[in-house]
Write an enzyme that holds these catalytic residues in place. Structure first.
Site, PDB file in Angstrom:
ATOM      1  N   GLU A  25       0.812  -1.221   0.000  1.00 52.69           N
ATOM      2  CA  GLU A  25       0.000   0.000   0.000  1.00 52.69           C
ATOM      3  C   GLU A  25       0.842   1.267   0.000  1.00 52.69           C
ATOM      4  O   GLU A  25       0.529   2.246  -0.689  1.00 52.69           O
ATOM      5  CB  GLU A  25      -0.952   0.021   1.202  1.00 52.69           C
ATOM      6  CG  GLU A  25      -2.091  -0.985   1.137  1.00 52.69           C
ATOM      7  CD  GLU A  25      -1.680  -2.396   1.516  1.00 52.69           C
ATOM      8  OE1 GLU A  25      -0.538  -2.575   2.011  1.00 52.69           O
ATOM      9  OE2 GLU A  25      -2.478  -3.326   1.324  1.00 52.69           O
ATOM     10  N   HIS A  33     -10.637  -4.623   9.680  1.00 52.14           N
ATOM     11  CA  HIS A  33     -11.220  -4.495   8.339  1.00 52.14           C
ATOM     12  C   HIS A  33     -12.537  -3.720   8.360  1.00 52.14           C
ATOM     13  O   HIS A  33     -13.350  -3.882   7.456  1.00 52.14           O
ATOM     14  CB  HIS A  33     -11.506  -5.878   7.741  1.00 52.14           C
ATOM     15  CG  HIS A  33     -10.311  -6.635   7.281  1.00 52.14           C
ATOM     16  ND1 HIS A  33      -9.453  -7.261   8.143  1.00 52.14           N
ATOM     17  CD2 HIS A  33      -9.822  -6.902   6.036  1.00 52.14           C
ATOM     18  CE1 HIS A  33      -8.504  -7.875   7.458  1.00 52.14           C
ATOM     19  NE2 HIS A  33      -8.696  -7.677   6.182  1.00 52.14           N
TER      20      HIS A  33
END
Ligand SMILES: Cc1ncc(C[n+]2csc(CCOP(=O)(O)OP(=O)(O)O)c2C)c(N)n1
Ligand SMILES: Cc1ncc(C[n+]2csc(CCOP(=O)(O)OP(=O)(O)O)c2C)c(N)n1
Ligand SMILES: [Mg+2]
Ligand SMILES: [Mg+2]
Lengths: 338, 332, 338, 332
Positions: D62, D131
């Site tokens: 990322e 998440h």
């Protein structure tokens, strides 16, 4: 099976070891089949990441570890958890969101930890467990515990900054840690061929001065042997090793996977390399176990899993009432550390 | 002035030395904390006193070292991580927020993370936009973290010792302009703890309740000194920890003053002290307000470099004086 | 000197090139001496990271770059900036917080960028510029610009996750980028011997499939040659190269450095390897320049820097009034991209 | 229902396709956005339509991919980065906050970063604490970022096209429960832009002004439907972008209702919607309030896994109904 029955040693060293290795792999397989079934029947929430096809890696690695050795695991962590000695009922109860689950329903599949067996936890963050493992190894070294930490992670995780920074710290501080890369060919849909410009992932270690070895991750004895020598190095104070276990996941990445990025042929090819069938073949060849014994092992695994599912079902659903109080550990509660 | 009028660096160093003497499991890790003595000189001579194992220099790898601290904390140690500038917590956010903050909760209580992350925060040294942020608001909005902002040497020592004792991850934000200045009070020599979650009333005055954090506490005190001469009397409250946040002294004070002003260095938009405002106006205290709430905060800009720009970007003593004077004058 | 007078090519290829290389190094040295002086006299705010002793790296690398090639730089970026062709007055004005500085006083030393010469900016974040450089290279590739991006970074930066993730992306996508590691032996106080368990930092590339080369960073011709071949590879579409330039910083890391982590002897030893004196020696040997010409070059550099300082001083202090409007680019303002 | 009652995924995909057709410099990069079609299926068939260069699959990195996007944006491209779960922005915080947000300002305006970072946010899918976060508050407190939170397919398409046009970095937070549901209104076929910084009044009612973001907008609308039957009438305002934040409709509405309620999924403590409260009570609107401000937000806990726990952790329709009813009944 409880933690007390953990076996250490070469899966091919004795009948007992072979039986243990097969039973462990079978337990993992059966457990995950049960999970898939529960999921399919709408009894399980969230998502699931199954390691079916990869059982030899978790099993071979953990057979080189003592109870007090620590592991960090991944989103695809059921196998690691079982192989390190976790209780099946508590695992399944967690997946079902029950109060008697490992995390009291707060964590689910991606956050199961088991203090008793040195499992510092699955992790929903790709690469997240690697720095944690080297920290556990640092503690071991500073406290002179003599324990080793193993970090399980996938091929995909190797491209995260977390791997890099952790690997270098482990190398320069010669920490007692083993970096186990389960290379199952894909990080979700991303093929290792596209995500790396090196031939084996063990080569990644060259840039840190970390020795690496690539093994057939579907051969539990080979995995054990590679890990054992890495563990020996670690315990001797010689620092980290990368153990790349080449394996394959049979199922989709998670429930939403349509398998568009790979072919049915490829999957079928790998199914022929089933780590359980392969090991059965080897133990038969070596006269360590016969067909009857093998069948008995699978039956035992099946009945353990059925039992665990039934027990787990009896648990009460996790209760929201306790949530706020669960955020912080209170200073006076008993300290438990892995 | 006695010799116990320490600077904040000295007070922090004393706290760490005491903790390391008290418990073998306490150790420090971070970049240049060893021979160098820390980017801001906070660890100073600790390396020579406690050795390179317990005052552990690391490569430049914030994510790795915070993660290593998390793993060590899970395994029986009590690490103190020093991050040179709080801006570099950005590098380690995953380990701070997704790991340290959540592990105890996620795993169902079986593990915990006794970790203190100290970081130098704030502007004023000409270090510009990547070395001057006030990021406490990020951490305050993450359940599972405690967030401490010492405002003086005395507070720093007691709060740091309490933070090291805490079995949970604590983010400890040190304003870099405070490091080298002595506070208004003596720092006791031995160990003392200031419990996390108890606000401090530094001064009581009938006209206006000021809630300020970090460096803004001393600026608010200076403003209060000036305003006192004009007959405007301020109550100054330092929450000391913004997670947990103790609002009781604020409510009590508002009953007397009826006027609230919050002062922070972080950018105004979405800054943490909005929580103080929200707690006041969502509760019964709303009724005590006789004036609109006054908010003084950093401009909504990255911190600029040139001194005249940098000063303009965050509240100064004169800004506090001006705003406080206005709010008291306009709403009688 | 303006961007238009940039020279490309081997510093030893001609008198002209040699003169340019020497002048560039001398300009960097003089500029940084001036900065140190301004700082010492309290006229400059903040901190400063001087690259005195490292001038050959910036110079050698940039002599392999075209004007439209891009660089990302570091906290220790004055040299890169000058070598890529920046205007000295705008640089110094920036350090003095003047409106006519490169950043209008908003950025200071660590944030100078120069669109005209392809300098995407110094960076206060160790490793921060590396992913940005590979992104510039990606844009070059997608837009078929034919340009190369160079990322300058220190030895210390190599241990940041940013290096890792960027290096791997560059490798798998074969991006036109050169990773120039200025190994000056220390990341602040942290010695490369303690921060790495490899012999040369160029070896770090092995784990990504990136070729690496280690050169004497104080030999401007060697730096040029290594960079030129890396640039050629990059432009040919063959992907990234690591060029490790071994060098040394004479001054402390920043103003607060007491140099406790290294010895005076070590510093003196390296001062003997002064890249400027070394180059003077070489050009004399090769009869490219004589003493008089050399002295003239230094005089020219000195007078340019003095002129720049004087001009910069005349600038008006940056005005806070414009700050709020400076945060966002407005859609209608003219688009400038590097 | 016509065939233009798209889901949010479809609407987002249309926006990206239009932008890629309009401008060659627009491209998408992210994990599994190619053949896989995106972790939540948002990119879908774009890979087949635009090819692997412009719909670029990346390794799991990322920080690297956001950084690459920043570099590409500085060099003439207009990248759209997809981050699978907004929780993983933690990995990329340095590039988002210390680089993308600040470059234009720091360098004095010569460079800019036209970048859109799309990320799936929020809870409700049983994905647990790592998440399921709602992290918009982090970005809102960072000057230099724009922050968009679409609440429906219609909004999503128009806001995404406007975000791609914007020459600045935009954080685009998509609630994952919204991906697969169709909205209440048709999504026009071609290109349309919803300007950043304009709040939307979805419904006007005299009793209570509700400001809600993301998934809470549809929950508030559902609550309003239910309350209407009881004769309690809500005004629902969706700011759509929280940076910049358009407060005018809120001020205007409060003059009529006198009551304010904010609803967010993010943890209450230090959450973004405090900014709305702060803006109201620091300004003249304080005078219009006839009731304490009502605040409904996520519990101050990591998002738990089990469905019954997860539901309890964040506001549901019935919670909104209850709180709204109370505030209107208690303060007449
Ligand atoms: C930091 C982060 N990025 C992305 C994801 C989403 N994600 C979950 S698993 C996965 C693939 C991981 O691949 P690998 O490490 O090879 O493990 P495998 O799934 O093959 O066991 C991805 C991309 C994540 N959970 N965390
Ligand atoms: C992410 C980050 N961590 C730490 C720092 C503080 N810091 C600034 S420069 C520096 C040393 C960098 O070493 P190196 O990369 O070798 O560059 P050099 O200073 O030697 O040129 C450090 C630790 C920083 N600016 N950014
Ligand atoms: Mg994989
Ligand atoms: Mg260096």
């Amino acid at each position: 099976m409880t933690a007390a029955t953990l076996k250490i040693g070469d899966p091919l060293a004795s009948h007992e070891n072979a039986r243990y290795a097969l039973l462990t792999m079978s337990r993992i397989r059966r457990l995950e089949e049960a999970v898939e079934d529960l999921f399919g029947r709408g009894m399980m929430h969230g998502t699931m990441h199954l390691s079916i096809g990869q059982e030899a890696t978790a099993t071979g690695v953990c057979m080189a570890l003592r109870l007090e050795d620590q592991i960090t695991s991944t989103h695809r962590g059921h196998g690691h958890c079982v192989a390190k000695g976790a209780d099946l009922t508590s695992m399944i109860a967690e997946l079902l969101g029950k109060e008697n689950g490992y995390c009291h329903g707060r964590g689910g599949s991606m956050h199961i930890a088991d203090v008793a067996t040195g499992n510092l936890g699955a992790n929903g963050i790709v690469g997240g467990g690697i720095p944690i493992a080297i920290g556990a190894a640092l503690a071991s070294k500073m406290m002179k515990k003599g324990t080793v930490a193993v970090s399980f992670f996938g091929d995909g995780a190797m491209n995260e900054g977390a791997f890099h920074e952790a690997a270098n710290l482990a190398a320069i501080w010669k920490l007692p840690v083993v970096l186990v890369c389960e290379n199952n060919g894909y990080g979700m849909s991303s093929s290792t061929h596209l995500a790396f410009a090196i031939k084996t992932l063990a080569e990644r270690g060259l840039g840190y001065g970390i020795p690496g070895i690539t093994v057939d991750g579907n051969d539990v004895a080979a995995v054990y042997a590679a890990t054992q020598s890495a563990v020996d190095r670690a315990r001797a104070g010689d620092g980290p090793t990368i153990v790349e276990c080449v394996t394959y996941r049979w199922k989709g990445h998670s429930r939403s996977d349509k398998n568009l990025y790979r072919t049915k042929e490829e999957i079928d090819e790998w199914k022929k390399k089933d780590p359980i069938l392969f090991f059965e073949h080897v133990v038969r060849e070596k006269n360590l176990m016969n067909d009857e014994e093998i069948a008995a092992v699978h039956a035992e695994a099946t009945s353990q899993v059925i039992h665990a599912v039934n027990e787990a079902m009896k648990g009460v659903p996790a209760d929201p009432a306790g949530l706020l109080a669960a955020v912080f550990k209170t200073a006076d509660s008993v300290e438990v550390s892995a | 002035m006695t010799d116990r009028m320490l600077t904040m660096s000295e007070a922090l160093r004393e706290a760490m030395a005491i903790a390391m003497e008290e418990r073998p499991e306490v150790f420090i890790l971070g970049e240049d904390i060893g021979i160098y003595g820390g980017a801001f000189g906070v660890t100073g001579d600790l390396y020579h006193r406690f050795g390179s194992e317990r005052v552990r220099d690391t490569p430049i790898s914030e994510l790795g070292i915070v993660g290593a601290a998390v793993g060590a904390a899970l395994s029986g140690m009590r690490p103190i991580v020093e991050i040179q500038f709080s801006d570099f917590t950005a590098q380690a956010m995953d380990q701070i927020v997704n790991q340290a903050a959540k592990i105890h909760f996620m795993v169902g209580g079986g593990l915990h993370v006794p970790l203190v992350l100290r970081a130098a925060a704030g502007s004023g040294t000409g270090a510009a936009a990547q070395h001057s942020q006030s990021l406490e608001g990020w951490f305050a909005n993450v359940p599972g973290l405690k967030v401490v902002i010492p405002s003086s040497p005395y507070e720093a020592k007691g709060l740091l010792l309490a933070s090291i004792d805490d079995p949970n991850p604590v983010i400890f934000m040190e304003h870099k302009l405070l490091y080298k200045v002595a506070g208004r009070e003596e720092v006791p020599e031995g160990a003392y703890r200031i419990p996390l979650g108890v606000s401090r009333v530094l001064r009581e005055g009938k006209d206006l309740t000021v809630v300020a954090t970090g460096i803004m506490v001393s600026r608010a005190m200076a403003a209060a000194d000036l305003l006192e001469k004009e007959g405007v009397l301020l109550t100054i409250i330092d929450p000391r920890t913004i997670s947990p946040l103790d609002m009781n002294p604020v409510y009590a004070s508002l009953e007397k003053t009826g006027r609230l002003m919050v002062v922070q260095e972080a950018p105004e938009h979405g800054g943490f002290l909005n929580e103080v405002i929200a707690k006041v106006v969502t509760g019964p205290s709303l009724g005590s307000l006789i004036a609109p709430v006054a908010r003084l905060a950093g401009m909504n800009i990255p911190i600029p470099y040139a001194p005249q720009l940098e000063k303009a970007a965050v509240p100064q003593v004169e800004d506090i004086v001006k705003k406080a004077r206005e709010i008291v004058a306009d709403w009688r």
